[in-house]
Scaffold this motif. Structure first.
Motif, PDB file in Angstrom:
ATOM      1  N   LEU A  44     -17.008 -89.511  11.059  1.00  0.00           N
ATOM      2  CA  LEU A  44     -18.004 -90.047  10.774  1.00  0.00           C
ATOM      3  C   LEU A  44     -19.043 -89.894  12.232  1.00  0.00           C
ATOM      4  N   ARG A  45     -20.182 -89.318  12.108  1.00  0.00           N
ATOM      5  CA  ARG A  45     -21.097 -88.944  13.320  1.00  0.00           C
ATOM      6  C   ARG A  45     -22.203 -89.552  13.397  1.00  0.00           C
ATOM      7  N   GLU A  46     -22.574 -90.134  12.536  1.00  0.00           N
ATOM      8  CA  GLU A  46     -23.813 -90.944  12.725  1.00  0.00           C
ATOM      9  C   GLU A  46     -24.123 -91.971  11.533  1.00  0.00           C
ATOM     10  N   ARG A  67     -27.567 -82.071   8.773  1.00  0.00           N
ATOM     11  CA  ARG A  67     -26.959 -82.289   9.894  1.00  0.00           C
ATOM     12  C   ARG A  67     -25.519 -82.285   9.773  1.00  0.00           C
ATOM     13  N   TYR A  68     -24.891 -82.874   8.604  1.00  0.00           N
ATOM     14  CA  TYR A  68     -23.486 -83.263   8.341  1.00  0.00           C
ATOM     15  C   TYR A  68     -23.153 -82.620   7.201  1.00  0.00           C
TER      16      TYR A  68
END
Lengths: 247, 247
Positions: A44-46, A67-68
């Motif tokens: 989980l990046r954001e 982006r993901y």
């Protein structure tokens, strides 16, 4: 610090709802999804939380889905006028949206045909090309379009939808972690040496997390890596450091 | 739906930390700040959570500080190598950063001079031009630069910093709200009429919030406005609707 090892499988969460931003409702879904993704080997990046406003939802969906690997949204798929997530996701993808016959059939499992009014049918409006995510709790489905999973905001329903969609996702190499309790050693005392250990172990992520307790700070050092041997080597150095500094 | 009345005073929150994204730590600060801002008449418009990575922090700081009246950050201002918020905020503003003598004096209230090692002095690194936000709990200060308030991640410290900085902010007209309990009336039954009421009361925001209980759904309709008379008029119509539909 984040691990310097690349994980090709990443994710973001978009929480949609005025009630979270006003403080009236306290979000519980972010933590649930974060735990789930970590266990599945997905980074989980954001996370973003936005109000029930079409322009902000569409912008966030497009920013995060491009982006993901995956985007999970929560909230805004009920029957009332403030439930606009499905329409905004359709707009973000540039596709149409209408009542979906599969979704209508799901709603008919719970509602009599004469109760399926225009408001309830809003819950069957699904962007063209989406797959449904079943809702065993109250039937109104979520959906998946492209790499975006659109889920309910009510935590029990979100959890059921996550359990339904989770097995269909590609996970990455699972992140392993070990925690060293730095009982009685202040962060400022071990920080310099810890930074040196972090520098020497480039494939390992090391974080220091202070927590206040009635007895004062209780600090934990968390060592994370995808490789078990790399993890163990760094963990041993951290444990030795803490043992050396312990009062 | 968000209120159509413009509030000139807006805010965003940026939560910084891998530990939130991994699920290891469950954020409690968003709800606290949201409640505080609502009470102060400031509209919280967006929240982001990002990892301990300079590029992502700098990008988020710049995106949010230019879009909203205030930005509040939490996390990443301790003494360890993963505490990089102050440096990233300095970079976002394009200013230098160094040990601040006022901040060093605050740290000396807690630490003996011989204990003020390089790691602890990291907590006195403050971007040029910033004002300090005192930390009555553990002394290491937060800071304010421009419209950005940089606060700790530990909830008790964040709360103390928010109490310190809050009175310095310009609040807007406070949002008033009333809740109508739709006990026993399903959302899908009142949604159509509720949308009509929402359309007629353009200066009022009306949201419907289902909550699951062991007895089934318990729905609340929240009516919000900055004007008390407008609020009362809409609330009365919603209450009459619910009374008409109640079983």
């Amino acid at each position: 610090m984040s691990t310097p090892e690349e994980n090709p499988v990443t994710a973001a969460i978009l929480v949609i709802g005025d009630e979270i931003l006003s403080g009236r409702t306290k979000d519980k879904n972010i933590g649930t999804i974060a735990d789930y993704l970590t266990a599945a080997g997905i980074d989980l990046r954001e996370v973003r939380i936005v109000p029930d406003e079409p322009a902000m939802i569409v912008e966030a969906v497009n920013a995060l889905r491009t982006r993901y690997t995956y985007l999970f949204t929560t909230g805004g798929i009920g029957p009332t006028h403030d439930d606009i997530t499905a329409d905004c996701v359709a707009q973000a993808f540039g596709v149409g949206i209408d009542v979906d016959e599969r979704a209508r059939a799901m709603l008919l499992e719970r509602h009599k045909p004469e109760d399926l009014n225009a408001a309830r049918l809003r819950m069957a409006r699904i962007p063209f090309g989406a797959d449904l995510i079943p809702n065993p709790v109250s039937k109104a489905p979520g959906f998946r379009i492209g790499n975006v999973m659109v889920m309910a905001g009510v935590p029990a329903i979100m959890q059921a939808m996550l359990d339904a969609v989770g097995p269909t996702l590609s996970g990455g190499a699972r992140m392993l972690s070990e925690t060293v309790e730095a009982r009685g050693v202040p962060e400022g005392t071990y920080a310099g040496d810890l930074a040196e250990i972090a520098k020497r172990h480039a494939a390992v992520s090391i974080g220091s997390y202070p927590m206040m307790t009635p007895e004062g700070f209780r600090n934990r050092i968390v060592v994370r890596a995808r490789d078990a041997a790399a993890l163990a080597a760094a963990r041993d150095e951290v444990a030795a450091l803490v043992a050396r500094l312990a009062p």
